[in-house]
Design an enzyme around this catalytic site. Structure first.
Site, PDB file in Angstrom:
ATOM      1  NE  ARG A 250      -3.708   2.301   0.036  1.00  0.00           N
ATOM      2  CZ  ARG A 250      -3.281   3.363  -0.650  1.00  0.00           C
ATOM      3  NH1 ARG A 250      -2.125   3.338  -1.250  1.00  0.00           N
ATOM      4  NH2 ARG A 250      -4.045   4.442  -0.742  1.00  0.00           N
ATOM      5  CB  VAL A 253       7.216  -1.978  -5.106  1.00  0.00           C
ATOM      6  CG1 VAL A 253       7.684  -3.350  -5.575  1.00  0.00           C
ATOM      7  CG2 VAL A 253       5.861  -1.637  -5.716  1.00  0.00           C
ATOM      8  CB  ILE A 254       9.739  -4.680  -0.549  1.00  0.00           C
ATOM      9  CG1 ILE A 254       8.892  -4.090   0.598  1.00  0.00           C
ATOM     10  CG2 ILE A 254      11.082  -5.189  -0.031  1.00  0.00           C
ATOM     11  CD1 ILE A 254       8.331  -5.123   1.537  1.00  0.00           C
ATOM     12  CE1 TYR A 448      -2.575 -20.843  10.677  1.00  0.00           C
ATOM     13  CE2 TYR A 448      -3.677 -22.967  10.782  1.00  0.00           C
ATOM     14  CZ  TYR A 448      -3.074 -21.969  10.046  1.00  0.00           C
ATOM     15  OH  TYR A 448      -2.941 -22.097   8.692  1.00  0.00           O
TER      16      TYR A 448
END
Lengths: 531, 531
Positions: A250, A253-254, A448
């Site tokens: 968001r 961009v890595i 989980y």
């Protein structure tokens, strides 16, 4: 070949033993399979791309199909039905940082939405293009997967963001190192995706979450690159790594990731112990975590998960013998299976095992040695394939997860399970629900939960069943001091529940950051923030 | 009574043994003391307050003097000279969160600058009022110092932000717990201050930095409260705790702090080992950290610090005997003292000690048992009192610190020491410089350097000496991949060096956050960001 409409490699198939199917039928009724769409029928639906041409861009239909959806259950149903909805208008595969920058500049000039794409394993709707007036470019980092630098003295490795689990580990292993980050999606998910979604691996107890492993790197944004230098620790103001961690495409961009690596351990073992009851098991693992016993993993199944695992394991003769042995030692009905690992040097592992044994035996734990532990290690990445297996058998399976403080673990777990178990009562359907705790901290634990239910007569009604279950459980989490995600991230699916934990001011801070990096709302809008 | 013009309690005096004074005289020449101003003379300078009356406000001169300065060397010289410059116009002592909110609302209405004040121990100019048109309110959290809640199951304690080290530990100890956060300023510094400045304690190797201990709480801002709920871990987007950590009063006022506490350890010991040379010592502690040997503290003095410590320790007869013993075992000139601790249960501590001994002996380490370790533990908070002692003897002492990756620790350390050692050559003055590494990580280490020099003929010229030294070393740090602070924070003094590590984009993010929380720049302007 990777499945276009499900998890993992087509060649990998998990079997459902006969008694496993019988067990499920006994719990929720006989399975009912829905018909799958063919790839060809889906390819035929792909509309013309709205993107202008670009040399780095692929607009062929199959590439667009294969980058349209993640691995949430909604994605699964859409893929199986062949009802994808929206496809990206094109997929670019940059190979350098310069190409990422070029593509971002191009996207800005062309007013294009950009979705950064790692392994496509999101289970929260992170990478799904949305309907709208602007064309959508999916930016796959898959070709930027190399180890670019290794500083052995500082134990820092620099990778391209698209390196997936096996690519990370094999390149490090060649030098004697490991990242030690093993989420269940490890075979497909990527380093950049782990950072963007705050992933946690099965051995986080030793190696830490991705937050602890992520030392620095670069985020390419529309406002320019945010460079994060590496320091072992710093008091120099707010830590901007923590803004990139969880940014979910968001903010930017890595384009490069520096991670803290460890020497391959001298010794590693996994053990299984059965505790006689859930309350005693819960107490035991809380004490293990709070005493800081240096274990490398820990997974405690509740009684239903334990029963389910043993039923689905096959080998009924061996399981019967095991259960007889356990019953003799005091772990019968209601028993809970605990798997834990020690990883490190032999002196330390012996000390860790001694501490763990003493503590667990004090809670009635029955040790069964390393056999079941080895089985866990061998199958540690196979669970996602189970969805395919159960689907073929006429069942739908999904998981969800949260984390909360110890004082709230048991009440929250009960409420989540109840919300799912009773979620389809009005349709006369039962839901099989079970839970494990697999990431423990001094303060609390992850929860989980897996749930299995039968499809309805058609896809639409099945999706609606899932939506009701997912919403009910998510609401319970948000209303009862759980985080909406411990390890999967927010994406679009969890965004409605985020304000419950971030609060009005916190959401405003996130919104401010999004506007700072991306004034025109072109980077993956709709994730994190409901905009 | 706390000193108005220096560190700590008036009753606490650290002695400088004769051979310590001789040692320093030999290194940098005979001391030259400057005359101290009296409190009365300073009180006479305090101007009338520009603040309107408020029931929570104190405007008496002595209170304003006692909240005007921190503990940087610039603060010290200003206090000793009686040249304070700017005083806060008043000090408020809220006792509740509601009163903090009331004061913030009042400050907004009256257009007043607000400086949050914990223990007043900043060494980076965090709490100094600046000259300007607006009146300055110093908001002391000293009365909000109580343990408000203790969740023993989740090991979470909620404190008022103004609890100082002894208040935190004594209230926890009554229940069998510890926070385990022991910065050298522990006697005076506060929980809120630790969070705001990203503090690190001497036993961070076991308990973590304040980042790991800070579980949640509330930041009061002009934009409304930012509530941070507690989770053991979360993947729900960027972690907003990390925005509050290091916010230094620039974004808001911390009104409640929830911290992760630990049970008091069964066993704790500190050991001293001498390594024959710096390169071998450095290698040894890097291996200890990277092998994850569960130690609780570790402090390695370089050869000059080792020599200085032994010279300042007193008891020359005993020291001579020790040095004879060490020389026989191979640690003579150039030897480096390593102090380390084990904290935990006895099984674990024995295993940790075994691993540490084996590894250190492999690097030529000579063990001296626990005597020097006990001495370290007994005097662990006394070092700040040394400034007073040396001042009386005619010397000025200051420290500075950074952290960097292992590959850069030795080169950076050398450059920092050289920049200080040679920093006053043009004045014909020598500077005595020594260093220790006291926070080690897999990736790298902190570097903590102490420097001693002689005052000039007057205060102004002495301050100028310090400025030159501090700037030279800070420039070296910023230009050579060190963080401008590992544990002291940014404040006003380090703000000029922050852009070197945060970068243009990073600084813009911090600026955006500051504007978000405080559009009118009323909260401690000038810290973090040079505005």
């Amino acid at each position: 070949m990777r499945r276009w409409n499900g998890w993992g490699e087509e060649a990998t198939v998990m079997e459902l033993p006969a008694q496993g199917a019988a067990f499920l039928a006994g719990r929720i009724g006989a399975g009912r399979a829905l018909a799958d769409a063919s790839l060809d029928s889906v390819l035929a639906q792909v509309p013309a791309s709205r993107l202008p041409a670009h040399p780095l861009l692929s607009t062929d239909a199959e590439t667009r199909v294969r980058h349209a959806r993640g691995q949430s259950l909604a994605d699964w149903l859409a893929m199986r039905e062949g009802n994808f909805g929206v496809f990206p208008d094109g997929v670019a595969f940059p190979e350098t940082v310069a190409q990422i920058r070029e593509l971002l500049a191009w996207a800005a000039a062309q007013d294009v939405i950009v979705i950064a794409y790692g392994g496509g394993t999101s289970v929260a709707g992170h990478i799904n293009p949305q309907a709208g007036g602007k064309p959508v470019l999916t930016l796959s980092l898959a070709r930027m997967n190399r180890l670019l630098d290794l500083d052995e003295q500082s134990r820092l490795a620099t990778f391209g963001p698209g390196a997936n689990g096996p690519q990370v580990e094999s390149q490090l292993r060649a030098h004697g190192y490991t990242l030690g980050h093993f989420p269940q999606s490890w075979e497909l998910s990527t380093l950049g995706g782990w950072v963007a979604s705050r992933s946690s691996g099965q051995q986080s107890l030793r190696y830490g979450r991705i937050e602890q492993l992520f030392a620095g790197g670069t985020l390419e944004t529309f406002a320019g690159p945010l460079e994060l230098p590496t320091f072992p620790a710093s008091a120099a103001g707010p830590d901007l790594r923590e803004v990139v961690l969880g940014s979910e495409g968001r903010f930017g961009v890595i384009s490069a990731v520096k991670v803290r690596v460890s020497q391959l351990a001298e010794d590693e073992r996994f053990y299984a112990v059965f505790l006689p009851s859930w309350p005693r098991a819960l107490e035991a693992i809380r004490e293990l975590a709070q005493a800081r016993v240096p274990l490398s993993m820990l997974r405690l199944s509740n009684a239903i998960e334990t029963e389910t695992q043993l039923a689905l394991a096959g080998h009924p003769g061996q399981i019967a013998l095991l259960e007889k042995y356990l019953a003799l030692r005091g772990a019968s009905a209601g028993k809970c299976m605990l798997t834990f690992g020690v990883t490190g040097n032999r002196v330390q592992n012996a000390a860790s095992l001694k501490q763990a044994k003493r503590l667990l035996k004090g809670h009635g734990g029955v040790f069964t040695g390393t056999l079941l532990g080895k089985k866990w290690a061998a199958g540690r990445f196979r669970f996602p394939y189970l969805r395919e297996t159960l689907w073929q058998a006429g069942y739908v399976v999904d998981t969800l997860e949260t984390a909360t403080d110890w004082c709230n673990v048991d009440p929250l777990l009960d409420r989540i399970e109840a919300s799912l178990r009773d979620g389809l009562v009005d349709e006369g359907e039962r839901v099989h629900v079970f839970t494990h705790l697999s990431h423990v901290y001094g303060e609390g634990s992850s929860i989980y939960t897996t749930y299995v239910f039968r499809p309805a007569a058609g896809y639409g009604a099945t999706l609606e069943r899932w939506r009701r279950l997912k919403h009910a459980a998510s609401r319970v989490i948000a209303d009862n001091r759980g985080t909406i995600s411990h390890q999967h991230g927010v994406g679009r699916d969890h965004a409605p529940y985020l304000p419950a934990e971030k609060g009005e001011r916190g959401m405003a801070v996130l919104q401010t950051l999004a506007e700072h990096f991306d004034t025109e709302r072109r980077l993956n809008p709709g994730v994190l923030l409901q905009e």
